[in-house]
Design an enzyme around this catalytic site. Sequence first.
Site, PDB file in Angstrom:
ATOM      1  N   ASP A   1       6.011  -0.394   1.079  1.00 29.23           N
ATOM      2  CA  ASP A   1       5.843   0.077  -0.286  1.00 29.23           C
ATOM      3  C   ASP A   1       4.364   0.073  -0.617  1.00 29.23           C
ATOM      4  OD1 ASP A   1       6.351   0.666  -3.031  1.00 29.23           O
ATOM      5  OD2 ASP A   1       6.220  -1.456  -3.506  1.00 29.23           O
TER       6      ASP A   1
ATOM      7  N   ASP B   1       1.747   0.955  -3.701  1.00 24.13           N
ATOM      8  CA  ASP B   1       1.783   1.162  -5.137  1.00 24.13           C
ATOM      9  C   ASP B   1       0.373   0.996  -5.679  1.00 24.13           C
ATOM     10  OD1 ASP B   1       2.228   0.743  -7.947  1.00 24.13           O
ATOM     11  OD2 ASP B   1       4.327   0.375  -7.422  1.00 24.13           O
TER      12      ASP B   1
ATOM     13  N   ASP C   1       2.791  -3.583  -0.158  1.00 25.08           N
ATOM     14  CA  ASP C   1       3.313  -4.747  -0.877  1.00 25.08           C
ATOM     15  C   ASP C   1       4.152  -5.561   0.122  1.00 25.08           C
ATOM     16  OD1 ASP C   1       4.702  -6.599  -2.355  1.00 25.08           O
ATOM     17  OD2 ASP C   1       5.271  -5.215  -3.941  1.00 25.08           O
TER      18      ASP C   1
END
Lengths: 376, 373
Positions: B99, B101, B278
């Site tokens: 992930d 972000d 992440d």
Amino acid sequence: MKTELLLTTEDLRKYPFVSKAFERVRSLNLTLADLASHPLRNVIERAAAYVKAAVNGSEPPPPSDDSEEEVLAFAVALILLKAVGDRSLTRKLAVIFSRRVGRFLAGEDLSKLVYVLSELGVKARVLQAKVHGYPVAVHVLSYLESTPERAGHWKLVHRLVERGWVYVSKLEAARLGEEALKKFIERKVEEIKLDEVSMPDAVYRLVEGLSAEWGARIKELRERWAPEGLEASEDAFPPCIKAIVEDLKAGKNVPHSARFALASFLLSIGMSVDEVLEVFRAAPDFNEKIARYQVEHIAGMRGSGKKYTPYKCDNMRTLGLCVAECGVKHPLQYYWKALRRQKAPSAARGSRARRGPAEAPHLVEGDSNGPSTRPG
Amino acid sequence: MGQAPDPVKVGRKYFEWYYRSADPRDFSVTSLPSREFAFSYFGEEGMRRHISFGGLEELAEHLRTAIPRHAFYSTAYYRDPGAKDMEEKGWLGADLVFDIDVDHVETPCKELHDKWICKSCGASGWGSVERCPRCGSEAIERHTWVCETCINVARDEVLKLVDFLEMDFGFSRHELLVTFSGHRGFHVHLESPEVRELSQDSRREIVDYVKGLGLDARFLTAKTRGGYKLRYEAPLGWYGRLARWALIKVGSENPVLSLSEWRSIVEESVTREAAAVDEKVTIDTKRLIRLPNSLHGKTGLKVAPFSVDELENTSIIDRAKVFTEGEVAVRLEEGPKRVLDVDLGSGGVLTLPTYAALYLLLNGAKLLKFEQR
């Protein structure tokens, strides 16, 4: 066919876990009852000797001269472990047995070494020409699953990695085999389906005897390593846990992972849910109802009933919660050490020096996985 | 629609149009019956979990009729994905996911669209702060928005990650499924059978590797006359990345330096080359993640899939915006100066592309008018 060339009957004495050995056991079509009777008694006795070595933490008996006996004894030892039914004993035997196999592997030629690795599910190949002095390449995912440590020169960031392969020395390849074998043995024992009803009396009595010996041994080890009557002491907390407590006290907004680390740690050292909630009361967004639900979940009082263990140091580091280099692998290890030092300074140091940490029972088990299953 | 539009009513109407007209095959997920699904719906708090479907048509039917505001599926495969209890579900394996972000990355555009409010002293401002600059409190409420710049920064991080996955881990870019998260980042999925049973420890090592965590000059270098050199002169792994930065900084790929000089090269190299993933998402083997081609309930943007090649040469926003037809007249009382690919100036009465107006509405901007033209 390549198998036949690579592994001799003699080799099966050293590597009684390869598929060829298991096939041999299966083809003999023996029952435990057959094994319990003369002249196959030797097999059971040898298997029991393996398990006893695990109980006592001593060297396993050297392989039998008779490869058939050795192969059978290894299979029976796994059955005995299943019958005793304690995973920490299985792990003990896995450790001492794999250590010996690691030594054998280090002495083999490369193609045989790589063959045994493949039997253990470790994808590896011998290099035509050495790469930076390394003779073997191990697939990176196999490497990660079997690495003995995730620190120092074993840590993947410090390795020569090329398109899915990690270059290793012969000794390192043998070490990876040793680690893979530990997991392999634990998995095999797990998979065994045992019919206790049809177990011959002689074997049943043997299992009972081994269980009793292991029980006594565990009790002795636990008393030495986690003396009763020691109260939770904040002074003995590792720096990472102290830091989270400080942040909470300072009214900082502490992330979910840190809250999980703290709650699971406090529960593991014997604090009650209410005592843990008192610590969290300082949080700026403290909500007793939600916090109680979460702490009870971590304590295994809700949901699946699984009690969560705190993150080990590796995980704390990745999550950015590690604040110091303490020389331990698990925050609880730091705590128990510090506590023993506090309460009985000389005795604790003496016992460590005498016995060595390898004999500590597994007080911490299972993976440290927070209960979070939230959307990404 | 007069004034103060209701995001639930308006949002549901647009989402309903999308899910009714979409091709069911867009929502196809490998091993669909072994996955857990979870949804949240318009006008409802919280999320409904432990949902499973026998096949694609069942899933598409649910999307068409229940019109979820957010749709997730599990990266894990389960024997019984609909079971309420994690133990009963029977975990069989999980994809390897990453992930990325921009919440975790510095971007120059946050001053244009992100706002913070201190919950302790009430101070507020534009941009992104870790703690309140006035009172030092970490209790910060954030109103975040996304624009093209943020998305391009996130895209660059994905490309760094792809470099690690190809050059170091040996995966092929064709095995990678990249999706725009629908908000401020991307998800990268690897579904090959060989990753499914990877332990959490191995996944953590992969994260440490792509983030350059734990790189230690003492293990990367060897002592030589007058200082230290890289242990290996090879364009491989982190050694290759360090050599590149040594060349840029010192003019040689393997200079003799002190340990502390090597440490600063390590630091520089990590800053420039590591991928900002992440870690929690990759380590978690029971994660829920957004369903490809579903809509994000806070933006109205599509969780659009990309191949790596497309990622390099396609406009992300163009692919992700769904409601491209028509315009909407809004009165923006207070909000960001720029979102997606649209300038909002200082607000007031504006005529905006539908997707931009819907984004403002769904993400909680103060709107006093929403009239579809």
